[in-house]
Write an enzyme that holds these catalytic residues in place. Structure first.
Site, PDB file in Angstrom:
ATOM      1  N   SER A 219       0.859  -1.199   0.000  1.00  0.00           N
ATOM      2  CA  SER A 219       0.000   0.000   0.000  1.00  0.00           C
ATOM      3  C   SER A 219       0.887   1.238   0.000  1.00  0.00           C
ATOM      4  CB  SER A 219      -0.859   0.008   1.274  1.00  0.00           C
ATOM      5  OG  SER A 219      -1.374   1.298   1.509  1.00  0.00           O
TER       6      SER A 219
ATOM      7  N   TYR B  24      -2.079  -1.060  10.373  1.00  0.00           N
ATOM      8  CA  TYR B  24      -2.231  -1.517   8.988  1.00  0.00           C
ATOM      9  C   TYR B  24      -1.005  -1.137   8.145  1.00  0.00           C
ATOM     10  CZ  TYR B  24      -4.051  -1.305   4.129  1.00  0.00           C
ATOM     11  OH  TYR B  24      -4.226  -1.428   2.767  1.00  0.00           O
TER      12      TYR B  24
HETATM   13  P1  NAD Z   1     -11.440  -6.070  -0.499  1.00  0.00           P
HETATM   14  O1  NAD Z   1     -12.145  -6.014   0.795  1.00  0.00           O
HETATM   15  O2  NAD Z   1     -12.269  -6.093  -1.735  1.00  0.00           O
HETATM   16  O3  NAD Z   1     -10.469  -7.324  -0.564  1.00  0.00           O
HETATM   17  C1  NAD Z   1      -9.854  -7.894   0.552  1.00  0.00           C
HETATM   18  C2  NAD Z   1     -10.282  -9.335   0.650  1.00  0.00           C
HETATM   19  O4  NAD Z   1      -9.510  -9.989   1.639  1.00  0.00           O
HETATM   20  C3  NAD Z   1     -11.725  -9.533   1.058  1.00  0.00           C
HETATM   21  O5  NAD Z   1     -12.528  -9.733  -0.083  1.00  0.00           O
HETATM   22  C4  NAD Z   1     -11.733 -10.750   1.983  1.00  0.00           C
HETATM   23  O6  NAD Z   1     -12.463 -11.865   1.488  1.00  0.00           O
HETATM   24  C5  NAD Z   1     -10.253 -11.100   2.070  1.00  0.00           C
HETATM   25  N1  NAD Z   1      -9.895 -11.403   3.458  1.00  0.00           N
HETATM   26  C6  NAD Z   1      -9.783 -10.538   4.491  1.00  0.00           C
HETATM   27  N2  NAD Z   1      -9.446 -11.194   5.608  1.00  0.00           N
HETATM   28  C7  NAD Z   1      -9.347 -12.508   5.269  1.00  0.00           C
HETATM   29  C8  NAD Z   1      -9.057 -13.691   5.988  1.00  0.00           C
HETATM   30  N3  NAD Z   1      -8.773 -13.678   7.297  1.00  0.00           N
HETATM   31  N4  NAD Z   1      -9.085 -14.879   5.320  1.00  0.00           N
HETATM   32  C9  NAD Z   1      -9.376 -14.927   3.993  1.00  0.00           C
HETATM   33  N5  NAD Z   1      -9.636 -13.829   3.262  1.00  0.00           N
HETATM   34  C10 NAD Z   1      -9.632 -12.642   3.891  1.00  0.00           C
HETATM   35  O7  NAD Z   1     -10.438  -4.811  -0.521  1.00  0.00           O
HETATM   36  P2  NAD Z   1      -9.269  -4.359  -1.532  1.00  0.00           P
HETATM   37  O8  NAD Z   1      -9.148  -2.902  -1.350  1.00  0.00           O
HETATM   38  O9  NAD Z   1      -9.443  -4.930  -2.877  1.00  0.00           O
HETATM   39  O10 NAD Z   1      -7.981  -5.008  -0.850  1.00  0.00           O
HETATM   40  C11 NAD Z   1      -7.038  -5.799  -1.557  1.00  0.00           C
HETATM   41  C12 NAD Z   1      -5.654  -5.420  -1.133  1.00  0.00           C
HETATM   42  O11 NAD Z   1      -5.346  -4.090  -1.572  1.00  0.00           O
HETATM   43  C13 NAD Z   1      -5.386  -5.413   0.371  1.00  0.00           C
HETATM   44  O12 NAD Z   1      -4.120  -5.988   0.615  1.00  0.00           O
HETATM   45  C14 NAD Z   1      -5.363  -3.947   0.723  1.00  0.00           C
HETATM   46  O13 NAD Z   1      -4.572  -3.697   1.863  1.00  0.00           O
HETATM   47  C15 NAD Z   1      -4.723  -3.389  -0.530  1.00  0.00           C
HETATM   48  N6  NAD Z   1      -4.883  -1.956  -0.714  1.00  0.00           N
HETATM   49  C16 NAD Z   1      -6.101  -1.426  -0.967  1.00  0.00           C
HETATM   50  C17 NAD Z   1      -6.208  -0.063  -1.145  1.00  0.00           C
HETATM   51  C18 NAD Z   1      -7.531   0.587  -1.442  1.00  0.00           C
HETATM   52  O14 NAD Z   1      -7.595   1.811  -1.462  1.00  0.00           O
HETATM   53  N7  NAD Z   1      -8.578  -0.166  -1.698  1.00  0.00           N
HETATM   54  C19 NAD Z   1      -5.069   0.754  -1.055  1.00  0.00           C
HETATM   55  C20 NAD Z   1      -3.849   0.176  -0.794  1.00  0.00           C
HETATM   56  C21 NAD Z   1      -3.755  -1.187  -0.622  1.00  0.00           C
END
Ligand code: NAD
Ligand code: MG
Length: 282
Positions: free
Chosen positions: A176, A189
């Protein structure tokens, strides 16, 4: 800046659902043309049901890969992703469970290898966040939950996957922008996301002699279920980036295609910064 949500205790483990988002995120550009960059490869993507993971899964399928996706409990989102992958003419295996459990991590890899006949690309991507405005507000329970969800499974899944990966295969980790610039409301986080950067660099050096490449993507503000699930006010989400808006998952997925494919054959231990233009060192 988006404001932290006040979590009722029982909601602390609830990721958001993509089916409930308005507007719905764009998963892949309509005009994105696949060109067999991942023809007949098998990918395992954690958190592949929604958001960035779903976008990666659909891009990989359009590039010719079969995909196993691991998710916590969002059955509806997972089934929708499966349909999208099948619409690309590829197979999608759904694996539901909690990545905090080592046995589940091992089982997920075994299921993928058994049902999809191998494993070539591992995408470590699942995560949760619990925004808090002060250090004192982060209790030990939250600390465990954040680290056990966001970084431990990267070790456990990768350990299980390693025996199946061979020369030319790839691992891609989701960090991130908060790892690089810090965050005053995501201290725990962002710490796990920093750990993912170091994990990626160290593992890339460990696996270089086997020609297994390990890279990552460090997204900025991307419109996914994680955002409305964890922030109360999302009206200005992403507005403070140079491009002045949040990104769509469809703008992140192609970076994973590049890192998974032979196009990045001389790149390992690196991060692509899909963040709307924020300047990041290294
Ligand atoms: P999202 O909620 O759509 O995806 C995260 C997924 O992780 C969830 O769908 C969930 O099923 C899974 N998950 C969470 N805990 C779990 C567990 N204990 N066991 C199994 N599965 C689990 O959100 P996203 O934004 O697509 O996140 C994806 C990645 O992107 C993450 O690593 C997040 O930190 C990173 N990220 C997102 C952003 C943003 O702005 N959305 C920014 C920087 C980084
Ligand atoms: Mg989800």
């Amino acid at each position: 800046m988006a404001k932290p949500k006040k979590f009722p205790e029982q909601q602390q483990t609830q990721p958001g659902k993509e089916s409930k988002m308005h507007p719905e995120p764009e998963v892949i550009r309509q005009n994105y043309k696949g060109s067999d960059k991942l023809k007949d490869k098998v990918a395992l993507i954690t958190g592949g049901d929604s958001g960035i993971g779903r976008s990666v899964a659909v891009h990989f399928a359009r590039e010719g890969a079969d995909v196993a996706i691991v998710y916590l409990f969002e059955d509806g989102d997972a089934k929708r992703t499966q349909q999208m992958i099948e619409a690309e003419g590829r197979t999608c295996l759904l694996i539901k469970g909690d990545l905090k459990e080592e046995q589940f991590c091992q089982g997920a890899v075994q299921k993928c290898v058994k049902h999809l006949k191998g494993l070539h690309i591992l995408v470590n991507n699942a995560a949760m966040q619990f925004p808090k405005d002060s250090l004192e507000a982060i209790d030990v329970k939250q600390l465990h939950q954040t680290f056990e969800t966001n970084i431990y499974p990267y070790f456990m899944i990768t350990q299980a996957a390693l025996e199946h990966l061979t020369s030319g295969d790839t691992i891609i980790n989701t960090s991130s922008v908060t790892a690089y610039r810090g965050s005053d409301h995501l201290l725990d986080y962002s710490s796990t996301k920093g750990a993912i950067v170091s994990f990626t660099r160290s593992l890339s050096q460990m696996l270089a002699k086997k020609n297994i490449r390990v890279n990552g993507v460090a997204p900025g503000p991307i419109w996914t279920p994680l955002i409305p699930a964890t922030f109360d006010d999302v009206s200005d989400f992403g507005q403070d980036t140079p491009l002045g808006r949040a990104g769509q998952p469809s703008e992140v997925g192609p970076a994973y295609v590049f890192l998974a494919s032979e196009d990045s054959s001389y790149i390992t231990g690196q991060f692509i910064h899909v963040n709307g233009g924020e300047m990041i060192g290294a």
